[in-house]
Design an enzyme around this catalytic site. Structure first.
Site, mmCIF file in Angstrom:
data_model
loop_
_atom_site.group_PDB
_atom_site.id
_atom_site.type_symbol
_atom_site.label_atom_id
_atom_site.label_comp_id
_atom_site.label_asym_id
_atom_site.label_seq_id
_atom_site.Cartn_x
_atom_site.Cartn_y
_atom_site.Cartn_z
ATOM 1 N N GLU A 1 48.166 43.347 33.561
ATOM 2 C CA GLU A 1 46.969 44.168 33.431
ATOM 3 C C GLU A 1 46.982 45.405 34.316
ATOM 4 O O GLU A 1 46.583 46.495 33.880
ATOM 5 C CB GLU A 1 45.720 43.325 33.739
ATOM 6 C CG GLU A 1 45.359 42.321 32.673
ATOM 7 C CD GLU A 1 46.176 41.034 32.743
ATOM 8 O OE1 GLU A 1 46.008 40.163 31.874
ATOM 9 O OE2 GLU A 1 46.992 40.907 33.689
ATOM 10 N N HIS B 1 36.746 32.104 32.071
ATOM 11 C CA HIS B 1 36.766 32.996 30.907
ATOM 12 C C HIS B 1 35.365 33.331 30.397
ATOM 13 O O HIS B 1 35.216 33.728 29.244
ATOM 14 C CB HIS B 1 37.564 32.361 29.766
ATOM 15 C CG HIS B 1 39.038 32.559 29.866
ATOM 16 N ND1 HIS B 1 39.629 33.797 29.910
ATOM 17 C CD2 HIS B 1 40.048 31.658 29.943
ATOM 18 C CE1 HIS B 1 40.941 33.654 29.997
ATOM 19 N NE2 HIS B 1 41.222 32.373 30.033
#
Length: 664
Positions: free
Chosen positions: A399, A468
């Site tokens: 990322e 998440h």
């Protein structure tokens, strides 16, 4: 540009090399003196001992090539051609500095010479360099980006992520590691299991070499060969220059980690001593010529110091200047066609992506599994087949690396859309988002902007458990230099993207996971929408329900229920969390005299707290009741369905809180 393998060691050339090294050394000595006089403040990292690297590499680059440096970048800037007067003025913090006085010693920028600045974050410039090279690769431009960093950066994930991307995508980057043996105060052998740094680059399949960084001729030869290969192959190259810094890590450093004898030993083989001695011994230069070079450097420094001391301080009234670029006008509202089509939130985003790709060749999408897989939430399904792998780019699971690459590509003129699979993964890229994307315009005095869009899924409700199910958009709304969008309707899902791509600054779009399957009718002529204002989705008189994203539709349902109680609730969809549309919020509260903020973020330190404070500051005397809030419980989001539902705002909790505000 043709680059020969070897330098021509004629008198003019060797005098030029010596001149550059002497002026760098003299500049750093002047900066050290100014620091002791408190004319330069903050961190000051001097380049003494490493002059051969900048002098040997940078002149080999062409004018259209790009340079990304580290926080020890004064020498790089001077050799690149940034005027010494403006560099010194920047060190003094004056408005005439190369970054307008906003960057200081660690953040020298100069658009005129394609100098993309120093970077105070160790390894932070590597992804930026990769992105600049990516832009050149995609645009078919034959340029090279040179990226300088210290050996301490090789321990950072951004080093490995960027090298992998550069090798994978064939990016024209010259990575130059200035290995001075110490990452701040830690010797290389104390911090790296493998101290052969160029071997780390070779492990990624990158052509890598090591050179004596104290020998300017060796450095130049290696740089010429590497840059020549980059121009021929388009592939990255890695150059490890083994050098030594004569001074402390910074002027704050007492250097207790190394003894004076070690420094003295290295000084004896310093780049200026060696090169100047060799030239004199071989009759290539003479003492009077060396004296003339030193006199020139002294005169240039005297001029630079006088320029800096006579410079002006930027007015306090300009404090907010260069936080954001020139703001685009809102797009005109599309003329309704009179015909609607049934679609979903997911499909509306896909159509927005497709429309942007068709309208602007500079637009591309990259992220994890956005191509062959079609996106984690199937948003980009089919786009790779239509637009090809160059514009729908699957990335490694890195990322920070690919977000930083998007930042660099945007700074070079592309219009990247970076998809971070879920908001929690964005924390791995937070350094690049906050320390580069949000700050480069300010630090460069407005010379560089980052017209980047970052999309990510946010929110809970899918039973994805604690790691998440975050709602962190309020965190990002805290950071100046960013814009934060939260589309909740089909029209916003379809239209916000194109408007965001027209913005000169980084825009983050948070898509609530519970909205992807939401279906409805949308006008066939739906297009770009404004990204600067909140929207009143339902008019009311008794209470303002202020919300955004996935909670909008819960608030609309709650308003229906409250209507049955005779409570007419107005629903305000914030749409944009940064900058907040305070005018719409206050206008609604002044009308209804009560406010309930619904926010899926945790209550403590949330965006709801910010909105509540602004209401108290701007509409206190209009209130008939304290501002209320419905937020997520102060717990990590649980996995079991019933506990997850209890942890986040729901219609019944919104209704109950609204009734309590009304005294019902």
């Amino acid at each position: 540009m043709n680059v020969s393998d070897k330098p021509r060691l004629d008198r003019a050339h060797v005098l030029g090399l010596l001149r550059q090294m002497i002026r760098i050394r003299a500049f750093e000595e002047a900066c050290a003196e100014a620091y002791t006089q408190e004319k330069i403040r903050g961190f000051l990292h001097l380049y003494d001992g490493e002059e051969a690297i900048a002098a040997g590499v940078i002149p080999v680059l062409g004018a259209d090539d790009r340079v990304v440096a580290t926080y020890r970048e004064h020498g790089h800037a001077l050799v690149r051609g940034v005027p010494m007067t403006s560099v010194m003025a920047e060190m003094f913090g004056k408005a005439e500095g190369c970054s307008g006085g906003r960057g200081g010693s660690m953040h020298l920028f100069d658009a005129a010479t394609n100098f993309y600045g120093g970077n105070a974050i160790v390894g932070g410039g590597l992804p930026l360099a990769g992105g600049l090279a990516l832009a050149d690769r995609m645009a078919g431009k034959p340029h090279v980006t040179a990226c300088f960093f210290g050996e301490g950066a090789v321990a950072e994930g951004e080093f490995h992520e960027t090298l992998n991307l550069a090798a994978l995508w064939g990016l024209p980057v010259l990575f130059v590691c200035e290995n001075n043996g110490y990452a701040m105060g830690s010797a290389l052998a104390r911090t790296e299991a493998v101290t052969d740094i160029h071997a780390k680059a070779a492990a990624y399949g990158i052509e890598a070499s090591v050179v004596d960084g104290m020998n300017v001729v060796d450095v130049e030869v290696a740089a010429r060969q590497a840059i020549k290969r980059i121009r021929e192959t388009g592939k990255p190259e890695f150059l490890e220059c083994r050098t030594y810094r004569f001074r402390a890590h910074s002027m704050f450093d007492a250097q207790l980690y190394r003894d004076k004898a070690e420094v003295a030993q290295w000084r004896e083989k310093g780049p200026i001593v060696r090169f100047q001695g060799w030239l004199l011994e071989n009759g290539l230069v003479h003492d009077d010529e060396v004296a003339a070079i030193e006199a020139e450097a002294a005169a240039e420094i005297a001029e630079a110091v006088a320029f800096a001391e006579a410079g002006s301080w930027e007015p306090v009234a300009d404090l907010a200047k260069h936080v954001l670029g020139p703001q685009p006008e809102d797009p005109p509202a599309p003329t309704p066609s009179g015909s609607t089509v049934k679609t979903t939130y997911r499909e509306a985003i896909r159509q927005g992506l497709r429309d942007a790709m068709l309208r602007d060749d500079r637009v591309f999408l990259m992220g994890e599994d956005v191509g062959a897989y079609g996106g984690c939430y199937a948003v980009s399904m089919g786009l790779m087949e239509e637009f090809g792998e160059a514009r729908i780019r699957d990335t490694p699971l890195s990322e920070s690396g690919f977000t930083g690459a998007g930042i660099g590509a945007a700074a070079a003129g592309m219009r990247p859309i970076v998809e971070v699979m879920t908001v929690n993964f964005s924390l791995l890229a937070l350094d690049q988002i906050m320390n580069t994307a949000a700050t480069i315009r300010h630090m460069s005095g407005g010379q560089f902007g980052v017209p980047l869009v970052i999309r990510m899924a946010t929110g809970a409700g899918k039973q994805l458990a604690a790691q998440h199910s975050h709602s962190l958009e309020g965190w990002y709304a805290h950071i100046p230099g960013l814009k934060v969008l939260t589309p909740a309707t089909l029209e916003d899902a379809r239209g916000m993207l194109w408007s965001a791509l027209q913005d000169p600054d980084p825009v983050l779009i948070f898509e609530n996971v519970m909205l992807y399957n939401r279906a409805g009718e949308i006008d066939e002529a739906a297009g770009p929408v404004d990204i600067s204002k909140a929207a009143v989705r339902r008019e009311g008189l008794n209470l303002s329900l202020i919300t955004y994203g996935g909670s909008l539709h819960k608030c609309m349902e709650a308003a229906d229920i409250l209507c049955g109680d005779g409570i007419k609730a107005e629903v305000v969809d914030l749409r944009v969390l940064r900058p907040l549309d305070e005018a719409t919020i206050l206008a609604s509260v002044e009308k209804t005299r009560r406010a309930l903020i619904v926010d899926e973020g945790w209550r403590t330190g949330s965006i709801s707290a910010e909105i509540s404070a602004r209401i108290m500051e701007g509409a206190l005397w209009s209130l008939d009741a304290p501002v209320g809030r419905v937020c997520s419980a102060e717990v990590p989001i649980p996995y079991p369905k019933h506990l997850e539902a209890a942890a986040i705002p729901q219609v019944d909790s919104i209704v109950a809180a609204a009734r309590a505000l009304m005294g019902a």
